[in-house]
Design an enzyme around this catalytic site. Sequence first.
Site, PDB file in Angstrom:
ATOM      1  N   GLU A 166      -0.633  -9.068  -0.551  1.00  0.00           N
ATOM      2  CA  GLU A 166      -1.964  -9.676  -0.262  1.00  0.00           C
ATOM      3  C   GLU A 166      -2.886  -9.446  -1.677  1.00  0.00           C
ATOM      4  O   GLU A 166      -3.852 -10.025  -1.596  1.00  0.00           O
ATOM      5  CB  GLU A 166      -2.523  -8.325   0.846  1.00  0.00           C
ATOM      6  CG  GLU A 166      -2.087  -8.590   2.051  1.00  0.00           C
ATOM      7  CD  GLU A 166      -2.178  -7.435   2.959  1.00  0.00           C
ATOM      8  OE1 GLU A 166      -1.794  -6.302   2.514  1.00  0.00           O
ATOM      9  OE2 GLU A 166      -2.727  -7.734   4.148  1.00  0.00           O
ATOM     10  N   GLU A 217       4.929  -5.299   7.362  1.00  0.00           N
ATOM     11  CA  GLU A 217       4.032  -4.061   8.024  1.00  0.00           C
ATOM     12  C   GLU A 217       4.245  -3.967   9.288  1.00  0.00           C
ATOM     13  O   GLU A 217       4.412  -2.646   9.863  1.00  0.00           O
ATOM     14  CB  GLU A 217       2.674  -4.347   7.847  1.00  0.00           C
ATOM     15  CG  GLU A 217       1.990  -4.119   6.443  1.00  0.00           C
ATOM     16  CD  GLU A 217       1.935  -5.635   5.521  1.00  0.00           C
ATOM     17  OE1 GLU A 217       2.909  -6.370   5.972  1.00  0.00           O
ATOM     18  OE2 GLU A 217       1.070  -5.475   4.608  1.00  0.00           O
ATOM     19  N   GLY A 242       0.674  -4.938   0.953  1.00  0.00           N
ATOM     20  CA  GLY A 242      -0.602  -4.753  -0.050  1.00  0.00           C
ATOM     21  C   GLY A 242      -0.102  -5.704  -1.119  1.00  0.00           C
ATOM     22  O   GLY A 242      -1.155  -6.296  -2.083  1.00  0.00           O
ATOM     23  N   ALA A 286       1.016  -1.307   0.050  1.00  0.00           N
ATOM     24  CA  ALA A 286       0.157   0.172   0.122  1.00  0.00           C
ATOM     25  C   ALA A 286       0.940   1.175  -0.031  1.00  0.00           C
ATOM     26  O   ALA A 286       1.880   1.078   0.276  1.00  0.00           O
ATOM     27  CB  ALA A 286      -0.903  -0.135   1.295  1.00  0.00           C
TER      28      ALA A 286
HETATM   29  N1  CAA Z   1       4.693   3.209  -0.602  1.00  0.00           N
HETATM   30  C1  CAA Z   1       5.227   4.287  -1.160  1.00  0.00           C
HETATM   31  N2  CAA Z   1       6.108   4.306  -1.728  1.00  0.00           N
HETATM   32  C2  CAA Z   1       7.080   3.175  -1.966  1.00  0.00           C
HETATM   33  C3  CAA Z   1       6.726   2.211  -1.507  1.00  0.00           C
HETATM   34  C4  CAA Z   1       5.583   1.990  -0.770  1.00  0.00           C
HETATM   35  N3  CAA Z   1       4.831   0.683  -0.124  1.00  0.00           N
HETATM   36  N4  CAA Z   1       7.459   1.244  -1.579  1.00  0.00           N
HETATM   37  C5  CAA Z   1       8.451   1.876  -2.186  1.00  0.00           C
HETATM   38  N5  CAA Z   1       8.143   3.167  -2.707  1.00  0.00           N
HETATM   39  C6  CAA Z   1       8.895   4.191  -3.336  1.00  0.00           C
HETATM   40  C7  CAA Z   1      10.083   4.744  -2.479  1.00  0.00           C
HETATM   41  O1  CAA Z   1       9.678   5.776  -1.482  1.00  0.00           O
HETATM   42  C8  CAA Z   1      10.742   5.389  -3.489  1.00  0.00           C
HETATM   43  O2  CAA Z   1      10.319   6.784  -3.973  1.00  0.00           O
HETATM   44  P1  CAA Z   1      11.292   8.144  -3.962  1.00  0.00           P
HETATM   45  O3  CAA Z   1      12.106   7.507  -5.269  1.00  0.00           O
HETATM   46  O4  CAA Z   1      10.409   9.159  -4.447  1.00  0.00           O
HETATM   47  O5  CAA Z   1      11.989   8.173  -2.617  1.00  0.00           O
HETATM   48  C9  CAA Z   1      10.616   4.428  -4.569  1.00  0.00           C
HETATM   49  O6  CAA Z   1       9.635   3.657  -4.371  1.00  0.00           O
HETATM   50  C10 CAA Z   1      11.903   3.545  -4.773  1.00  0.00           C
HETATM   51  O7  CAA Z   1      11.843   2.730  -3.602  1.00  0.00           O
HETATM   52  P2  CAA Z   1      13.272   2.587  -2.918  1.00  0.00           P
HETATM   53  O8  CAA Z   1      14.063   3.691  -3.064  1.00  0.00           O
HETATM   54  O9  CAA Z   1      13.045   2.576  -1.334  1.00  0.00           O
HETATM   55  O10 CAA Z   1      13.668   1.235  -3.569  1.00  0.00           O
HETATM   56  P3  CAA Z   1      14.933   0.219  -2.953  1.00  0.00           P
HETATM   57  O11 CAA Z   1      15.399  -0.737  -3.907  1.00  0.00           O
HETATM   58  O12 CAA Z   1      15.841   1.023  -2.062  1.00  0.00           O
HETATM   59  O13 CAA Z   1      14.016  -0.810  -1.789  1.00  0.00           O
HETATM   60  C11 CAA Z   1      12.143  -1.616  -1.101  1.00  0.00           C
HETATM   61  C12 CAA Z   1      12.879  -1.484  -2.220  1.00  0.00           C
HETATM   62  C13 CAA Z   1      12.985  -2.671  -0.105  1.00  0.00           C
HETATM   63  C14 CAA Z   1      10.810  -2.729  -1.454  1.00  0.00           C
HETATM   64  C15 CAA Z   1      11.473  -0.344  -0.291  1.00  0.00           C
HETATM   65  O14 CAA Z   1      11.141   0.471  -0.967  1.00  0.00           O
HETATM   66  C16 CAA Z   1      10.569  -0.748   0.750  1.00  0.00           C
HETATM   67  O15 CAA Z   1      10.876  -1.202   1.861  1.00  0.00           O
HETATM   68  N6  CAA Z   1       9.205  -0.462   0.454  1.00  0.00           N
HETATM   69  C17 CAA Z   1       8.225  -0.698   1.345  1.00  0.00           C
HETATM   70  C18 CAA Z   1       7.771  -2.084   1.739  1.00  0.00           C
HETATM   71  C19 CAA Z   1       6.635  -1.933   2.642  1.00  0.00           C
HETATM   72  O16 CAA Z   1       6.698  -1.579   4.025  1.00  0.00           O
HETATM   73  N7  CAA Z   1       5.253  -2.382   2.176  1.00  0.00           N
HETATM   74  C20 CAA Z   1       4.337  -2.468   2.967  1.00  0.00           C
HETATM   75  C21 CAA Z   1       3.463  -1.186   3.066  1.00  0.00           C
HETATM   76  S1  CAA Z   1       2.013  -1.009   4.275  1.00  0.00           S
HETATM   77  C22 CAA Z   1       0.852  -2.215   3.555  1.00  0.00           C
HETATM   78  O17 CAA Z   1       1.104  -2.592   2.659  1.00  0.00           O
HETATM   79  C23 CAA Z   1      -0.428  -2.020   4.474  1.00  0.00           C
HETATM   80  C24 CAA Z   1      -1.569  -3.202   4.160  1.00  0.00           C
HETATM   81  O18 CAA Z   1      -1.204  -4.343   4.350  1.00  0.00           O
HETATM   82  C25 CAA Z   1      -2.578  -2.890   2.859  1.00  0.00           C
END
Ligand code: CAA
Length: 257
Positions: free
Chosen positions: A111, A131, A108, A65
């Site tokens: 999911e 998460e 998400g 998400a």
């Molecule tokens: N939401 C918003 N933006 C996200 C994102 C997310 N879930 N995942 C990645 N992005 C964005 C980053 O902010 C970044 O944007 P900017 O260039 O503007 O900074 C871009 O995508 C590229 O990401 P990274 O620079 O972080 O890329 P990376 O290769 O270094 O890392 C990753 C990749 C390990 C996947 C890392 O992006 C990450 O940990 N992302 C979040 C994963 C996460 O926690 N997901 C769960 C979300 S909560 C949820 O999903 C709730 C639910 O159950 C519904």
Amino acid sequence: MADQFILTKHEGHVAILTLNRPDVLNALNIPLMDELITTFEKLDNDPSVHCFVLTGNAKAFAAGADIKEMAEASVVDMYERNNLARWERIKKVRKPIIAAVSGFCLGGGCELAMHCDMIVAGEGAQFGQPEINIGVIPGAGGTQRLGKAAGKFRAMELILTGRFFNAAEALEIGLATKVVPDDVYLEEAVALAQKIAKNSPMAVRFAKEAVLKAFESPLSEGLDYERKMFYMLFGTEDQKEGMAAFVEKRKPEFKGK
Ligand code: CAA
């Protein structure tokens, strides 16, 4: 704007939907989810579509998400947006959906893959419900569906640590249907969809419904449901054609009637 976050392509009776927010690893914001649901519902009612493939890009199926969209939200904001209730509409899609997963499939995103009916993963795919690492829990069914796929003890470890796991582990715990080389993940998913799309569309939809019933009801109720659906198929032309073709030693030609 239509066709902004979801790209649609048709190959015969298969509709391939591509999540299209590559700059943010296909983070699932509300506009993307709305477009995805609208597209699914439209094509679910289109008789020329028999099966879906849902995919992202080589780097990400979806990284979850959109964290930025909800980082500052209050309980009331989240309640009013009611974003997660939207997911119920994906659950209601009647035609089979195959997730073609490459790269990150997290939160998400994982999911969303679990809302699909099969998961074909490239060997480099990274799954996870991370998460817990940002102070929340899976909210789009992960605590329930990962447990159903992998069992309590595997799901508990994955959800409570939030660690990523690879495609081989996803296969081993029963989350992935099939793991294939990274360069053919989409091709393989489409090939599987094409195979399914050749079958009677009614029988395929009934089969999906009956299999899903098993996860939401006691065995006796599921068996009763299956039996009724089996009998109902005898009212279709496809059943007559399928069985006649077997007897006449030829290939059936299903019409979805
Ligand atoms: N939401 C918003 N933006 C996200 C994102 C997310 N879930 N995942 C990645 N992005 C964005 C980053 O902010 C970044 O944007 P900017 O260039 O503007 O900074 C871009 O995508 C590229 O990401 P990274 O620079 O972080 O890329 P990376 O290769 O270094 O890392 C990753 C990749 C390990 C996947 C890392 O992006 C990450 O940990 N992302 C979040 C994963 C996460 O926690 N997901 C769960 C979300 S909560 C949820 O999903 C709730 C639910 O159950 C519904």
